[in-house]
Design a protein around this motif. Sequence first.
Motif, mmCIF file in Angstrom:
data_model
loop_
_atom_site.group_PDB
_atom_site.id
_atom_site.type_symbol
_atom_site.label_atom_id
_atom_site.label_comp_id
_atom_site.label_asym_id
_atom_site.label_seq_id
_atom_site.Cartn_x
_atom_site.Cartn_y
_atom_site.Cartn_z
ATOM 1 N N LYS A 87 11.400 10.924 -3.825
ATOM 2 C CA LYS A 87 10.620 11.504 -4.933
ATOM 3 C C LYS A 87 11.495 11.769 -6.145
ATOM 4 O O LYS A 87 10.982 11.942 -7.249
ATOM 5 C CB LYS A 87 9.881 12.763 -4.477
ATOM 6 N N ARG A 88 12.797 11.802 -5.941
ATOM 7 C CA ARG A 88 13.702 11.981 -7.091
ATOM 8 C C ARG A 88 13.849 10.655 -7.837
ATOM 9 O O ARG A 88 13.419 9.605 -7.348
ATOM 10 C CB ARG A 88 15.065 12.444 -6.598
ATOM 11 N N ASN A 89 14.528 10.733 -9.014
ATOM 12 C CA ASN A 89 14.682 9.515 -9.817
ATOM 13 C C ASN A 89 16.007 8.809 -9.536
ATOM 14 O O ASN A 89 16.486 8.038 -10.346
ATOM 15 C CB ASN A 89 14.538 9.815 -11.314
ATOM 16 N N HIS A 90 16.592 9.099 -8.373
ATOM 17 C CA HIS A 90 17.876 8.473 -8.032
ATOM 18 C C HIS A 90 18.041 8.392 -6.518
ATOM 19 O O HIS A 90 17.358 9.104 -5.770
ATOM 20 C CB HIS A 90 19.031 9.283 -8.630
ATOM 21 N N ILE A 91 18.982 7.523 -6.103
ATOM 22 C CA ILE A 91 19.376 7.460 -4.692
ATOM 23 C C ILE A 91 20.468 8.501 -4.442
ATOM 24 O O ILE A 91 20.856 9.212 -5.358
ATOM 25 C CB ILE A 91 19.904 6.044 -4.328
ATOM 26 N N ALA A 92 20.922 8.585 -3.200
ATOM 27 C CA ALA A 92 22.086 9.412 -2.801
ATOM 28 C C ALA A 92 21.768 10.863 -2.452
ATOM 29 O O ALA A 92 22.662 11.621 -2.067
ATOM 30 C CB ALA A 92 23.215 9.359 -3.831
ATOM 31 N N GLY A 93 20.485 11.272 -2.558
ATOM 32 C CA GLY A 93 20.093 12.623 -2.124
ATOM 33 C C GLY A 93 20.959 13.686 -2.779
ATOM 34 O O GLY A 93 21.288 13.588 -3.973
ATOM 35 N N ASN A 94 21.361 14.664 -2.006
ATOM 36 C CA ASN A 94 22.131 15.781 -2.558
ATOM 37 C C ASN A 94 23.578 15.429 -2.867
ATOM 38 O O ASN A 94 24.291 16.240 -3.440
ATOM 39 C CB ASN A 94 22.088 16.974 -1.589
ATOM 40 N N THR A 95 24.004 14.240 -2.487
ATOM 41 C CA THR A 95 25.390 13.867 -2.811
ATOM 42 C C THR A 95 25.468 13.154 -4.176
ATOM 43 O O THR A 95 26.557 12.772 -4.605
ATOM 44 C CB THR A 95 26.005 12.932 -1.740
ATOM 45 N N TYR A 96 24.339 13.010 -4.847
ATOM 46 C CA TYR A 96 24.271 12.242 -6.103
ATOM 47 C C TYR A 96 25.287 12.733 -7.139
ATOM 48 O O TYR A 96 25.354 13.927 -7.434
ATOM 49 C CB TYR A 96 22.850 12.365 -6.663
ATOM 50 N N ASP A 97 26.057 11.803 -7.668
ATOM 51 C CA ASP A 97 26.979 12.139 -8.768
ATOM 52 C C ASP A 97 26.758 11.182 -9.935
ATOM 53 O O ASP A 97 26.198 10.097 -9.761
ATOM 54 C CB ASP A 97 28.448 12.175 -8.309
ATOM 55 N N TYR A 98 27.159 11.601 -11.116
ATOM 56 C CA TYR A 98 26.914 10.805 -12.335
ATOM 57 C C TYR A 98 27.911 11.237 -13.398
ATOM 58 O O TYR A 98 28.501 12.333 -13.318
ATOM 59 C CB TYR A 98 25.471 11.013 -12.835
ATOM 60 N N TYR A 99 28.087 10.369 -14.407
ATOM 61 C CA TYR A 99 28.952 10.701 -15.538
ATOM 62 C C TYR A 99 28.125 11.480 -16.562
ATOM 63 O O TYR A 99 27.103 10.970 -17.045
ATOM 64 C CB TYR A 99 29.552 9.430 -16.141
ATOM 65 N N ASN A 100 28.557 12.696 -16.901
ATOM 66 C CA ASN A 100 27.793 13.511 -17.852
ATOM 67 C C ASN A 100 28.030 13.027 -19.289
ATOM 68 O O ASN A 100 28.748 12.046 -19.509
ATOM 69 C CB ASN A 100 28.094 15.010 -17.663
#
Length: 381
Positions: free
Chosen positions: A33-46
């Motif tokens: 349901k979120r807009n990304h994979i990886a669940g709670n481990t999701y990381d991204y460049y801010n």
Amino acid sequence: MFDYLIVGAGLAGSVLAERLATKANKKILLIDKRNHIAGNTYDYYNNDGILVHKYGPHIFHTNSKEVYEYLGKFTAWRPYEHHVLASVDGQLVPIPINQNTINALYGLNLSCEQVQDFFNSKAEKKPVIRTSEDVVVNAVGRELYEKFFKYYTRKQWDLDPSELDASVTARVPTRTNKDNRYFTDTYQAMPMHGYTNMFSKMLDHPNIKIMLNTDYKEVIGTLNYKTLIYTGPIDAYFDYCYGKLPYRSIDFKFETIDAENFQPTGTVNYPTSQPYTRITEFKHLTGQKHNKTSIVFEYPTAEGDPYYPIPRPENMEIYNRYKILAASERNAYFTGRLGTYKYYNMDQVVAQSLTLFKKIMQTTQTEPIINGHKLSPIKAG
Ligand code: FAD
Ligand code: UDP
């Protein structure tokens, strides 16, 4: 027709999708349901180009060679041993409590053996260790318990440690040596290019179709699949028929600071002062070089995404009722931190998924589900 509908693209769902697609040539629909994979481990460049963890700091550690090597198929590793300091009595001292902690806190110069004597002289020995208070008071006595655990735990869980299972504070050991590391596992490392990158590689398979921004409840009636793997909250799946399982959530407040460094270690805990529990500075974890630095404050809360199952007997009783329902659900498996209501680390979830994959492979073929309806009453497993 998909062989598997997998709900949740976190570690539990993604490991199973990868195994079933590559090892069993199954066709998978993976929904989140979120807009990304990886669940709670999701990381991204801010916006400043610093790699941050959206759902709080995730540090990988395991004693399982199998888990480490399995994830290593999808990422190179950067060795990283996590260090945590606690702000206590106006000083920053190592946690888990160890020889350095005691010497710094009390201005002493005790040896390893003398630290053990110190703990023995303070410990309130309990015949049975039942609660999170028992664990700490039994090991180091009430004064250190109050300095490091009592108020941090109340902030984190909104419960006194005496109301929580022993397993919660037992995650943090007590040491008599000078080992300042937070974990002592054999394998301690971070995915070189981040968790999301690792998941992208894991899910890059022609048999895996990914649907984001999709709550499975809204589409399940329109899907054709044979078996469901569900990694969301188990109580939500059953429409809370036995009541809501309590979860603890966290408000994450991010800040980017115009300085190369903010604090001496990856995490600093604030057991007694401050409304937040801890501050983590990501560059320690990721090894990224940047002239700015990003930190995250954790403010525990009752509302919000379900992050932490709350280990205590009354909650296990509710969960066990859902577990019985889950076992009678045809062509469906429940797994992951939310699907099994277990306070699991990442490596435990991977191990659980690898085990479930082996179990599924031993199970006889299940009956198809057409437009959300089962054709015959055959139970898998
Ligand atoms: P999740 O990652 O929660 O994935 C479940 C997915 O299901 C979610 O993406 C969710 O959106 C989706 N979903 C739920 N309901 C639906 C629905 N109705 N329809 C579609 N999709 C749905 N572990 C460590 O080993 N080291 C750490 O340092 C560490 N730090 C942590 C810090 C915090 C603040 C938290 C909360 C956890 C931490 N963990 C850590 C634990 C780690 O996050 C979990 O073990 C792991 O991510 C669990 O994976 P999962 O797939 O079971 O669950
Ligand atoms: N804890 C504490 N003081 C600390 C660190 C941990 O009281 O300085 C307790 C607290 O109850 C916490 C639990 O120990 O929830 C487990 O700590 P851990 O760091 O493993 O928590 P997590 O990283 O899973 O949030």
